[in-house]
Design a protein around this motif. Structure first.
Motif, PDB file in Angstrom:
ATOM      1  N   GLU A 166      41.729  98.357 -11.026  1.00 19.87           N
ATOM      2  CA  GLU A 166      43.045  98.809 -11.460  1.00 19.87           C
ATOM      3  C   GLU A 166      44.155  98.497 -10.465  1.00 19.87           C
ATOM      4  OE1 GLU A 166      42.741 102.933 -12.299  1.00 19.87           O
ATOM      5  OE2 GLU A 166      41.413 102.680 -14.040  1.00 19.87           O
ATOM      6  N   LYS A 167      43.790  98.249  -9.205  1.00 19.05           N
ATOM      7  CA  LYS A 167      44.814  98.076  -8.173  1.00 19.05           C
ATOM      8  C   LYS A 167      45.391  96.667  -8.109  1.00 19.05           C
ATOM      9  CE  LYS A 167      43.044 101.756  -5.193  1.00 19.05           C
ATOM     10  NZ  LYS A 167      42.571 102.116  -3.828  1.00 19.05           N
ATOM     11  N   VAL A 168      44.743  95.706  -8.782  1.00 24.03           N
ATOM     12  CA  VAL A 168      45.220  94.317  -8.764  1.00 24.03           C
ATOM     13  C   VAL A 168      45.317  93.814 -10.199  1.00 24.03           C
ATOM     14  CG1 VAL A 168      44.182  93.867  -6.509  1.00 24.03           C
ATOM     15  CG2 VAL A 168      42.900  93.327  -8.588  1.00 24.03           C
ATOM     16  N   PRO A 169      46.129  92.773 -10.432  1.00 24.07           N
ATOM     17  CA  PRO A 169      46.214  92.209 -11.781  1.00 24.07           C
ATOM     18  C   PRO A 169      44.923  91.498 -12.164  1.00 24.07           C
ATOM     19  CG  PRO A 169      47.429  90.853 -10.235  1.00 24.07           C
ATOM     20  CD  PRO A 169      47.011  92.080  -9.486  1.00 24.07           C
ATOM     21  N   ARG A 170      44.779  91.210 -13.439  1.00 27.57           N
ATOM     22  CA  ARG A 170      43.587  90.520 -13.925  1.00 27.57           C
ATOM     23  C   ARG A 170      43.394  89.212 -13.186  1.00 27.57           C
ATOM     24  NH1 ARG A 170      43.405  86.626 -17.614  1.00 27.57           N
ATOM     25  NH2 ARG A 170      45.556  87.074 -18.196  1.00 27.57           N
ATOM     26  N   SER A 171      42.205  89.029 -12.607  1.00 23.13           N
ATOM     27  CA  SER A 171      41.848  87.837 -11.821  1.00 23.13           C
ATOM     28  C   SER A 171      42.718  87.671 -10.580  1.00 23.13           C
ATOM     29  CB  SER A 171      41.920  86.574 -12.692  1.00 23.13           C
ATOM     30  OG  SER A 171      41.035  86.666 -13.792  1.00 23.13           O
ATOM     31  N   GLY A 172      43.486  88.697 -10.239  1.00 25.89           N
ATOM     32  CA  GLY A 172      44.355  88.622  -9.065  1.00 25.89           C
ATOM     33  C   GLY A 172      45.574  87.747  -9.259  1.00 25.89           C
ATOM     34  N   GLU A 173      45.897  87.379 -10.502  1.00 22.80           N
ATOM     35  CA  GLU A 173      46.974  86.427 -10.782  1.00 22.80           C
ATOM     36  C   GLU A 173      48.178  87.124 -11.414  1.00 22.80           C
ATOM     37  OE1 GLU A 173      45.188  83.403 -13.185  1.00 22.80           O
ATOM     38  OE2 GLU A 173      44.241  82.427 -11.470  1.00 22.80           O
ATOM     39  N   LEU A 241      52.374  95.326  -4.619  1.00 23.21           N
ATOM     40  CA  LEU A 241      52.253  95.757  -3.223  1.00 23.21           C
ATOM     41  C   LEU A 241      51.961  97.255  -3.164  1.00 23.21           C
ATOM     42  CD1 LEU A 241      55.234  93.846  -1.541  1.00 23.21           C
ATOM     43  CD2 LEU A 241      52.798  93.307  -1.337  1.00 23.21           C
ATOM     44  N   LYS A 242      52.641  97.999  -4.026  1.00 20.69           N
ATOM     45  CA  LYS A 242      52.415  99.446  -4.087  1.00 20.69           C
ATOM     46  C   LYS A 242      51.016  99.763  -4.613  1.00 20.69           C
ATOM     47  CE  LYS A 242      57.136 101.204  -4.717  1.00 20.69           C
ATOM     48  NZ  LYS A 242      58.028 101.964  -5.635  1.00 20.69           N
ATOM     49  N   SER A 243      50.658  99.117  -5.705  1.00 24.11           N
ATOM     50  CA  SER A 243      49.375  99.395  -6.342  1.00 24.11           C
ATOM     51  C   SER A 243      48.203  99.085  -5.409  1.00 24.11           C
ATOM     52  CB  SER A 243      49.249  98.560  -7.621  1.00 24.11           C
ATOM     53  OG  SER A 243      47.989  98.715  -8.217  1.00 24.11           O
ATOM     54  N   PHE A 244      48.282  97.966  -4.712  1.00 25.29           N
ATOM     55  CA  PHE A 244      47.212  97.535  -3.813  1.00 25.29           C
ATOM     56  C   PHE A 244      47.293  98.242  -2.471  1.00 25.29           C
ATOM     57  CE2 PHE A 244      45.258  93.996  -1.140  1.00 25.29           C
ATOM     58  CZ  PHE A 244      43.968  94.187  -1.620  1.00 25.29           C
TER      59      PHE A 244
END
Length: 303
Positions: A166-173, A241-244
């Motif tokens: 949940e802390k990063v976007p799908r596939s980190g992209e 940045l906030k989420s991660f």
């Protein structure tokens, strides 16, 4: 311990950068970096000639007789596990669609089926390279982005890629996330920057360097174009940045060289959002990508 060397390659739409990587010390061998420019939309055979010549020249130049593998940083869409290129309609590598790069390389060299040929996304390679350059970064939570013809991103924690949860976007992209009337890459890329200027001036420039010189010469609309770019960058990046809960943001890519024209706006937006973060502008994007993609071979060898 026997010294192990590999070839790292950063594959771009108009050039390749290659170097010999010392896998024992995870360093780029001094004096081995070479860059070759070409049109990637040339026939496959012609493009492969450039790649083959680059690899053979490196081995001859550095007198490396035995390679432990080849590691290639390459943009997507790409099947990184199997080595198949799915790039299409991006004005680069059009003739490679559906082709397996491992097979193409083995046709040119006397590599057996066990010889390691590995691939990684160029933005991920850049981010990992920046982290591995400084051992102090291995304990940090890092978001890395590349700004150029496209928008690349990755998230790294304790030296490892994080691309799910949940802390990063799908596939980190983040490039394809909805933004304004399109996706993030429409605004945060070279075409987005040039579009800003066109909207303000009704003048269509073809190269970012033209806009950069106009802004440095005091052209008000050019300056506003870069300011808008910084605002868009902040709107897209700050939530992640906030989420991660990132400790560091690393920015690379060709547009990072113009950071003095848009990063002040970004910093102000981040401050207003309550973000305190270490902001690093890469000084050697391509070398970082070479080192980053070579970590795949390092990880294989140390297991």
């Amino acid at each position: 311990m026997e010294k192990r060397f590999a070839i790292g390659m950063d594959i771009g739409g108009s050039h390749i950068t290659a170097a010999i990587i010392d896998l024992n010390d995870m360093k780029v061998v001094e004096g081995s970096v070479s860059k070759v420019s070409f049109d990637s939309n040339l026939p496959v055979k012609v493009v492969m000639d450039f790649w083959e010549n680059a690899i053979r020249s490196l081995c001859e130049k550095t007198q490396v007789e035995k390679l432990s593998g080849i590691a290639m940083a390459i943009p997507g869409p790409f099947d990184y596990g199997n080595g198949t290129c799915w790039i299409k309609d991006q004005n680069k590598y059009d003739n490679f669609y559906g082709l397996n790069i491992k097979d193409l390389l083995r046709e040119r060299f006397d590599f057996n089926q066990d010889f390691p040929i590995v691939f990684e996304n160029d933005a991920i390679s850049f981010g990992k390279g920046e982290v591995y350059k400084n051992t102090e970064n291995l304990s940090k939570k890092v978001m890395a982005i590349t700004l150029g013809t496209g928008l690349g991103s990755c998230f790294i924690e304790n030296g490892k890629i994080v691309n799910s949860g949940e802390k990063v976007p799908r596939s980190g992209e983040i490039w394809d996330h909805p933004y304004q009337n399109g996706i993030a890459e429409d605004s945060i890329s070279l075409r987005g920057l040039l579009s800003n200027y066109h909207d303000l001036s009704d003048i269509q420039l073809n190269k970012g360097i033209e806009l950069y010189h106009l802004a440095n010469d005091g052209d008000e609309k050019a300056i506003k174009s870069f300011n808008k770019f910084g605002e868009d960058l902040a709107e897209v990046v700050i939530p992640w940045l906030k989420s991660f809960n990132a400790d560091m943001l690393v920015i690379g890519g060709k547009l990072a060289n113009a950071g003095d024209l848009f990063l002040n706006v970004f910093r102000e937006k981040a401050k207003n959002a309550g973000i305190e973060i270490e902001l690093v502008i890469s000084s050697d994007n391509e070398t970082a990508a070479l080192l980053g993609v070579a970590t795949l071979l390092y990880e294989v060898n140390v297991q």
